[in-house]
Design a protein around this motif. Structure first.
Motif, PDB file in Angstrom:
ATOM      1  N   GLY A 219       0.810  -1.203   0.000  1.00 38.54           N
ATOM      2  CA  GLY A 219       0.000   0.000   0.000  1.00 38.54           C
ATOM      3  C   GLY A 219       0.845   1.255   0.000  1.00 38.54           C
ATOM      4  O   GLY A 219       2.054   1.225   0.273  1.00 38.54           O
ATOM      5  N   LYS A 220       0.235   2.383  -0.368  1.00 44.12           N
ATOM      6  CA  LYS A 220       0.893   3.692  -0.402  1.00 44.12           C
ATOM      7  C   LYS A 220       2.144   3.683  -1.279  1.00 44.12           C
ATOM      8  O   LYS A 220       3.131   4.363  -0.997  1.00 44.12           O
ATOM      9  CB  LYS A 220       1.243   4.161   1.009  1.00 44.12           C
ATOM     10  N   GLY A 221       2.090   2.915  -2.362  1.00 47.90           N
ATOM     11  CA  GLY A 221       3.191   2.891  -3.313  1.00 47.90           C
ATOM     12  C   GLY A 221       4.363   2.029  -2.917  1.00 47.90           C
ATOM     13  O   GLY A 221       5.375   2.000  -3.622  1.00 47.90           O
ATOM     14  N   LEU A 222       4.255   1.289  -1.823  1.00 44.32           N
ATOM     15  CA  LEU A 222       5.343   0.436  -1.360  1.00 44.32           C
ATOM     16  C   LEU A 222       5.112  -1.014  -1.774  1.00 44.32           C
ATOM     17  O   LEU A 222       3.986  -1.511  -1.732  1.00 44.32           O
ATOM     18  CB  LEU A 222       5.468   0.498   0.159  1.00 44.32           C
ATOM     19  N   SER A 223       6.182  -1.692  -2.150  1.00 46.19           N
ATOM     20  CA  SER A 223       6.091  -3.118  -2.450  1.00 46.19           C
ATOM     21  C   SER A 223       7.358  -3.816  -1.974  1.00 46.19           C
ATOM     22  O   SER A 223       8.464  -3.258  -2.037  1.00 46.19           O
ATOM     23  CB  SER A 223       5.885  -3.357  -3.946  1.00 46.19           C
ATOM     24  N   LEU A 224       7.187  -5.036  -1.506  1.00 44.94           N
ATOM     25  CA  LEU A 224       8.297  -5.859  -1.020  1.00 44.94           C
ATOM     26  C   LEU A 224       8.398  -7.091  -1.896  1.00 44.94           C
ATOM     27  O   LEU A 224       7.392  -7.769  -2.147  1.00 44.94           O
ATOM     28  CB  LEU A 224       8.057  -6.262   0.433  1.00 44.94           C
ATOM     29  N   SER A 254      14.005  -6.952  -2.093  1.00 52.02           N
ATOM     30  CA  SER A 254      14.044  -5.514  -2.354  1.00 52.02           C
ATOM     31  C   SER A 254      12.787  -4.858  -1.821  1.00 52.02           C
ATOM     32  O   SER A 254      11.735  -5.487  -1.701  1.00 52.02           O
ATOM     33  CB  SER A 254      14.162  -5.231  -3.858  1.00 52.02           C
ATOM     34  N   LEU A 255      12.913  -3.570  -1.492  1.00 48.26           N
ATOM     35  CA  LEU A 255      11.792  -2.738  -1.070  1.00 48.26           C
ATOM     36  C   LEU A 255      11.729  -1.545  -2.009  1.00 48.26           C
ATOM     37  O   LEU A 255      12.729  -0.829  -2.177  1.00 48.26           O
ATOM     38  CB  LEU A 255      11.971  -2.267   0.379  1.00 48.26           C
ATOM     39  N   THR A 256      10.566  -1.334  -2.643  1.00 44.91           N
ATOM     40  CA  THR A 256      10.423  -0.296  -3.666  1.00 44.91           C
ATOM     41  C   THR A 256       9.305   0.664  -3.298  1.00 44.91           C
ATOM     42  O   THR A 256       8.236   0.262  -2.853  1.00 44.91           O
ATOM     43  CB  THR A 256      10.113  -0.932  -5.033  1.00 44.91           C
ATOM     44  N   LYS A 257       9.567   1.962  -3.526  1.00 45.59           N
ATOM     45  CA  LYS A 257       8.559   3.003  -3.375  1.00 45.59           C
ATOM     46  C   LYS A 257       8.315   3.649  -4.725  1.00 45.59           C
ATOM     47  O   LYS A 257       9.257   4.104  -5.394  1.00 45.59           O
ATOM     48  CB  LYS A 257       9.040   4.058  -2.372  1.00 45.59           C
TER      49      LYS A 257
END
Length: 259
Positions: A219-224, A254-257
């Motif tokens: 959520g809020k543009g974050l992905s794992l 990885s963690l992406t915004k």
């Protein structure tokens, strides 16, 4: 024999792909389809990863990477983009090289046809700013690509009319990528699978790579994302000057915004 390549990930250097400007006369602007602001989309992204892997090969010598980029797309299907990553593979393979950043510039056209089919064609330029010794084969690489998708499955072919990532006399190398990203029905997860074949026009340098993993939308543009990555790359070709085999199996995250 020490390796001479694969793509890379330090510093987020970079360039905004495109800024479109429109005519000042309202009547003219309203008559042009591309004057509609909703037809244009700009996004940006930044990631931190346990390491940078490209086509199965390590780019940061098993150290973390910082990555990010910018993308522009038009409702017609046209797009431009820039992506950047910290890397170390060039210096790891030759101590006289100082090139800590990979910068990718790409553009193309994508769309859909039929009920579930999609396509994507374009060109990608890999650029590695830095210092290189005399006589060194620069790693700069150009690839043209074409892909077709059916539902969550895509098949993509990339062709390099230039030398490939620092391999001398490697023009006309190519890469075939079969991937599937299947949404699961729990925890906002997507299953990610991939197998690819890198053909390098150099003896013993061709290899297969594969991956299986999952991505979760936070959520809020974050992905794992987490994955298992492996290759069958020849150790005599893909071992760097520091003695590390670049194609060894690894667990990766990885963690992406996205903005």
């Amino acid at each position: 024999m020490t390796v001479l390549r694969h793509t890379a990930a330090n510093l987020l250097a970079v360039s905004v792909p495109a800024i479109l400007m429109f005519a000042a006369v309202p009547a003219v602007a309203q008559s042009r389809p591309d004057a509609d602001p909703s037809a244009h989309t700009f996004t940006a992204n930044v990631s931190v990863a346990t390491e940078y892997r490209y086509r199965g090969l390590m780019q940061t010598n098993r150290r973390p990477a910082i990555q990010g980029g910018f993308d522009y797309s038009h409702a017609s299907g046209f797009y431009l983009g820039n992506w950047n990553s910290s890397i170390s593979w060039l210096g790891d393979s030759n101590a006289e090289v100082s090139a800590p950043v990979e910068m990718d510039f790409y553009g193309g056209y994508k769309g859909t046809f039929g009920a579930d089919w999609s396509y994507d064609v374009g060109v990608l330029q890999y650029y590695y700013p830095g210092d290189y010794p005399a006589g060194y084969t620069r790693p700069y690489t150009t690839e043209v690509y074409a892909g077709v998708g059916y539902g969550p499955v895509t098949l993509k072919y990339s062709y390099a009319p230039t030398n490939l990532f620092g391999f001398a006399d490697s023009k006309n190398s190519w890469y075939l990528d079969l991937s599937a990203n299947v949404p699961l029905n729990f925890w906002d997860l997507t299953l990610n699978t991939h197998v690819g074949y890198q053909k390098v026009q150099v003896a013993n340098a061709s290899y297969v790579d594969w991956k299986i993993g999952v991505t979760r939308d936070l959520g809020k543009g974050l992905s794992l994302a987490v994955a298992y990555i492996d290759t069958n790359a020849d150790k005599t070709v893909y071992t760097n000057a520091k003695g590390r085999y670049m194609g060894r199996a690894t667990a990766w995250a990885s963690l992406t915004k996205t903005f």
